[in-house]
Motif scaffolding. Structure first.
Motif, PDB file in Angstrom:
ATOM      1  N   ALA A 104       0.735  -1.231   0.111  1.00  0.00           N
ATOM      2  CA  ALA A 104       0.035  -0.024   0.190  1.00  0.00           C
ATOM      3  C   ALA A 104       0.800   1.224  -0.058  1.00  0.00           C
ATOM      4  N   GLN A 105       2.089   1.129   0.784  1.00  0.00           N
ATOM      5  CA  GLN A 105       2.777   2.315   0.856  1.00  0.00           C
ATOM      6  C   GLN A 105       3.416   2.606  -0.485  1.00  0.00           C
ATOM      7  N   ALA A 106       3.928   1.538  -1.212  1.00  0.00           N
ATOM      8  CA  ALA A 106       4.308   1.478  -2.691  1.00  0.00           C
ATOM      9  C   ALA A 106       3.490   2.250  -3.662  1.00  0.00           C
ATOM     10  N   LEU A 107       2.102   1.714  -3.328  1.00  0.00           N
ATOM     11  CA  LEU A 107       1.309   2.224  -4.397  1.00  0.00           C
ATOM     12  C   LEU A 107       0.865   3.766  -4.088  1.00  0.00           C
ATOM     13  N   LEU A 108       1.107   4.163  -2.786  1.00  0.00           N
ATOM     14  CA  LEU A 108       0.962   5.680  -2.492  1.00  0.00           C
ATOM     15  C   LEU A 108       1.786   6.298  -3.216  1.00  0.00           C
ATOM     16  N   GLN A 109       3.156   5.743  -3.202  1.00  0.00           N
ATOM     17  CA  GLN A 109       4.497   6.468  -3.558  1.00  0.00           C
ATOM     18  C   GLN A 109       4.201   6.344  -5.390  1.00  0.00           C
ATOM     19  N   ALA A 110       3.871   5.719  -5.555  1.00  0.00           N
ATOM     20  CA  ALA A 110       3.434   5.264  -7.211  1.00  0.00           C
ATOM     21  C   ALA A 110       2.468   6.616  -7.687  1.00  0.00           C
ATOM     22  N   TRP A 111       1.565   6.653  -6.720  1.00  0.00           N
ATOM     23  CA  TRP A 111       0.593   7.774  -6.978  1.00  0.00           C
ATOM     24  C   TRP A 111       1.204   9.059  -6.955  1.00  0.00           C
ATOM     25  N   GLU A 112       1.910   9.436  -5.844  1.00  0.00           N
ATOM     26  CA  GLU A 112       2.560  10.765  -5.618  1.00  0.00           C
ATOM     27  C   GLU A 112       3.738  11.003  -6.945  1.00  0.00           C
ATOM     28  N   ALA A 113       4.139   9.842  -7.433  1.00  0.00           N
ATOM     29  CA  ALA A 113       5.241  10.019  -8.671  1.00  0.00           C
ATOM     30  C   ALA A 113       4.479  10.164  -9.763  1.00  0.00           C
ATOM     31  N   GLY A 114       3.237  10.085  -9.766  1.00  0.00           N
ATOM     32  CA  GLY A 114       2.405  10.185 -11.097  1.00  0.00           C
ATOM     33  C   GLY A 114       2.394   9.235 -12.194  1.00  0.00           C
ATOM     34  N   ASP A 115       2.379   7.825 -11.489  1.00  0.00           N
ATOM     35  CA  ASP A 115       2.336   6.551 -12.311  1.00  0.00           C
ATOM     36  C   ASP A 115       1.075   6.502 -12.905  1.00  0.00           C
ATOM     37  N   PRO A 116       1.097   6.477 -14.331  1.00  0.00           N
ATOM     38  CA  PRO A 116      -0.001   6.414 -14.921  1.00  0.00           C
ATOM     39  C   PRO A 116      -1.233   5.243 -14.907  1.00  0.00           C
ATOM     40  N   THR A 119      -1.417   3.552 -11.942  1.00  0.00           N
ATOM     41  CA  THR A 119      -1.831   3.792 -10.568  1.00  0.00           C
ATOM     42  C   THR A 119      -3.051   5.065 -10.746  1.00  0.00           C
ATOM     43  N   LEU A 120      -2.644   6.132 -11.385  1.00  0.00           N
ATOM     44  CA  LEU A 120      -3.605   7.369 -11.304  1.00  0.00           C
ATOM     45  C   LEU A 120      -4.824   6.864 -12.083  1.00  0.00           C
ATOM     46  N   ALA A 121      -4.684   6.028 -13.002  1.00  0.00           N
ATOM     47  CA  ALA A 121      -6.249   5.593 -13.918  1.00  0.00           C
ATOM     48  C   ALA A 121      -6.846   4.741 -12.969  1.00  0.00           C
ATOM     49  N   LEU A 122      -6.332   3.814 -12.166  1.00  0.00           N
ATOM     50  CA  LEU A 122      -7.243   3.314 -11.224  1.00  0.00           C
ATOM     51  C   LEU A 122      -7.811   4.001 -10.110  1.00  0.00           C
ATOM     52  N   TRP A 123      -6.920   5.087  -9.641  1.00  0.00           N
ATOM     53  CA  TRP A 123      -7.323   5.957  -8.712  1.00  0.00           C
ATOM     54  C   TRP A 123      -8.566   6.702  -9.307  1.00  0.00           C
ATOM     55  N   ARG A 124      -8.463   7.201 -10.242  1.00  0.00           N
ATOM     56  CA  ARG A 124      -9.526   8.106 -10.868  1.00  0.00           C
ATOM     57  C   ARG A 124     -11.164   7.200 -10.973  1.00  0.00           C
ATOM     58  N   GLU A 125     -10.826   5.905 -11.496  1.00  0.00           N
ATOM     59  CA  GLU A 125     -12.004   4.927 -11.596  1.00  0.00           C
ATOM     60  C   GLU A 125     -12.782   4.857 -10.374  1.00  0.00           C
ATOM     61  N   MET A 126     -11.912   4.509  -9.442  1.00  0.00           N
ATOM     62  CA  MET A 126     -12.333   3.941  -7.979  1.00  0.00           C
ATOM     63  C   MET A 126     -13.059   5.264  -7.628  1.00  0.00           C
ATOM     64  N   ASN A 127     -12.286   6.421  -7.637  1.00  0.00           N
ATOM     65  CA  ASN A 127     -12.737   7.623  -6.715  1.00  0.00           C
ATOM     66  C   ASN A 127     -14.177   8.007  -7.687  1.00  0.00           C
ATOM     67  N   GLY A 128     -13.986   7.849  -8.905  1.00  0.00           N
ATOM     68  CA  GLY A 128     -15.394   7.995  -9.674  1.00  0.00           C
ATOM     69  C   GLY A 128     -16.581   7.064  -9.101  1.00  0.00           C
ATOM     70  N   TRP A 129     -16.268   5.865  -8.983  1.00  0.00           N
ATOM     71  CA  TRP A 129     -17.255   5.067  -8.228  1.00  0.00           C
ATOM     72  C   TRP A 129     -17.928   5.448  -7.106  1.00  0.00           C
ATOM     73  N   VAL A 130     -17.080   6.129  -6.190  1.00  0.00           N
ATOM     74  CA  VAL A 130     -17.363   6.718  -4.864  1.00  0.00           C
ATOM     75  C   VAL A 130     -18.346   7.921  -4.950  1.00  0.00           C
ATOM     76  N   TYR A 131     -17.837   8.734  -5.935  1.00  0.00           N
ATOM     77  CA  TYR A 131     -18.292   9.955  -6.005  1.00  0.00           C
ATOM     78  C   TYR A 131     -19.741   9.877  -6.532  1.00  0.00           C
ATOM     79  N   GLU A 132     -20.285   8.742  -7.502  1.00  0.00           N
ATOM     80  CA  GLU A 132     -21.435   8.432  -7.862  1.00  0.00           C
ATOM     81  C   GLU A 132     -22.478   7.910  -6.701  1.00  0.00           C
ATOM     82  N   GLY A 133     -21.800   7.222  -5.736  1.00  0.00           N
ATOM     83  CA  GLY A 133     -22.513   6.921  -4.668  1.00  0.00           C
ATOM     84  C   GLY A 133     -22.846   7.811  -3.837  1.00  0.00           C
TER      85      GLY A 133
END
Length: 333
Positions: free
Chosen positions: A227-239, A241-255
């Motif tokens: 999980a820490q490595a995933l957070l580091q990848a997110w802050e580093a702008g890994d494409p 990781t960011l794509a999954l983050w946007r998709e899952m956040n989108g699910w949450v926003y709809e809810g």
């Protein structure tokens, strides 16, 4: 004039028509009892041969809008139905001359009210619902008083807890989605987070059983490391990781939005901590350079607020990732 004065006049007419004398006295129900108004029927007990229940039934029979009635000796505590309150509030709104709707305490003022600050790793819980109700109520009261209110929602959409829900999906749910499971988006992502935490706890327990101190096990468990490595990848702008983050956040926003609409809540401004944490990191870096903050031997950055009675607060983890307070520093800017 209190609303129940008008009610009394109506009720007294009904009681007189029903031949009930002497008329009951009406007061607000004591704070330590359940009820809105209390009918004092002691004067009627003689006519009903001391039977308080029968006296209460006679008094209540011509009345409408009563939800509950509790007889306590010579008193009857009553509450009103939702239909009664809807009718009453509608009447108040349409009769400003009655004095209820002339409010000007907020005239000329402009203010921002921020609520409920949800996280995107789980559904809204009871605390969020409480804050939604309080925030919306306060907003409407200020608007009724003449103020201009900006409703703001600060969404915590990044951080280690978000990484945990993302990893939970990758490990235990992929390729399922809210659409394929028929589940509300924020609840689906919450399930991913719960699955992560359950597996993570099992790893921590296993390490402790092997003799590792709990504090060390919490950060050395393999799932936490991932999980820490995933957070580091997110802050580093890994494409990816960011794509999954946007998709899952989108699910949450709809809810979230489905819940907001159901409650009749809206927001004028929505802020995202993913947009403020970099500002916060810049402030931390500047404070570090100026000697306001300090760096520990492990690389983490801290603020010493001991003199203010607040102890020491971490601002950046040893791997350079930010924490809640980092994001909070960036929000006002």
């Amino acid at each position: 004039m209190p609303f129940w004065h008008a009610l009394i006049a109506e009720w007294e007419k009904s009681w007189q028509l029903a031949g009930i004398t002497p008329l009951p006295r009406i007061t607000l129900t004591p704070a330590d009892q359940k009820g809105t108004l209390t009918l004092n029927i002691f004067p009627l007990l003689k006519a009903f041969r001391g039977d308080a229940q029968k006296a209460a039934e006679a008094v209540l029979q011509p009345l409408t809008g009563i939800a509950t009635a509790e007889v306590i000796k010579g008193f009857v505590n009553i509450t009103f139905t939702p239909d009664f309150w809807r009718a009453f509030l509608s009447a108040v709104q349409s009769a400003p001359q009655a004095g209820y709707t002339h409010l000007s305490f907020g005239q000329g003022q402009r203010l921002m009210i921020e609520y409920p600050s949800p996280n995107t790793n789980k559904p809204l819980h009871l605390g969020h619902l409480r804050n939604l109700c309080i925030g919306e109520s306060v907003s409407r009261l200020w608007e009724r008083g003449g103020a201009t209110v900006v409703r703001a929602n600060l969404v915590n959409d990044r951080g280690i807890h978000i990484s945990k829900s993302m990893l939970g999906w990758k490990k235990f749910f992929a390729p399922a989605t809210p659409q394929t499971t028929g589940k509300k988006g924020d609840h689906f992502v919450g399930d991913c987070y719960v699955a992560f935490e359950k597996a993570y706890k099992a790893e921590v327990d296993a390490l402790i059983a092997q003799g590792m101190p709990e504090e060390e096990a919490l950060v050395k468990a393999p799932l936490f490391q991932e999980a820490q490595a995933l957070l580091q990848a997110w802050e580093a702008g890994d494409p990816e990781t960011l794509a999954l983050w946007r998709e899952m956040n989108g699910w949450v926003y709809e809810g979230f939005e489905a819940t907001f609409q159901r409650l009749g809540v809206r927001f004028d401004r929505t802020y995202y901590e993913s947009e403020t944490y970099l500002l916060g990191k810049k402030i931390v870096e500047a404070g570090l350079a100026e000697g306001i903050f300090y760096r520990e031997a492990d690389g983490s950055v801290w603020a010493d607020l001991t003199d203010e009675g607040l102890g020491k607060k971490i601002l950046l983890r040893r791997d350079g990732t930010s924490v809640y307070i980092t994001q909070d520093l960036g929000l006002p800017t």
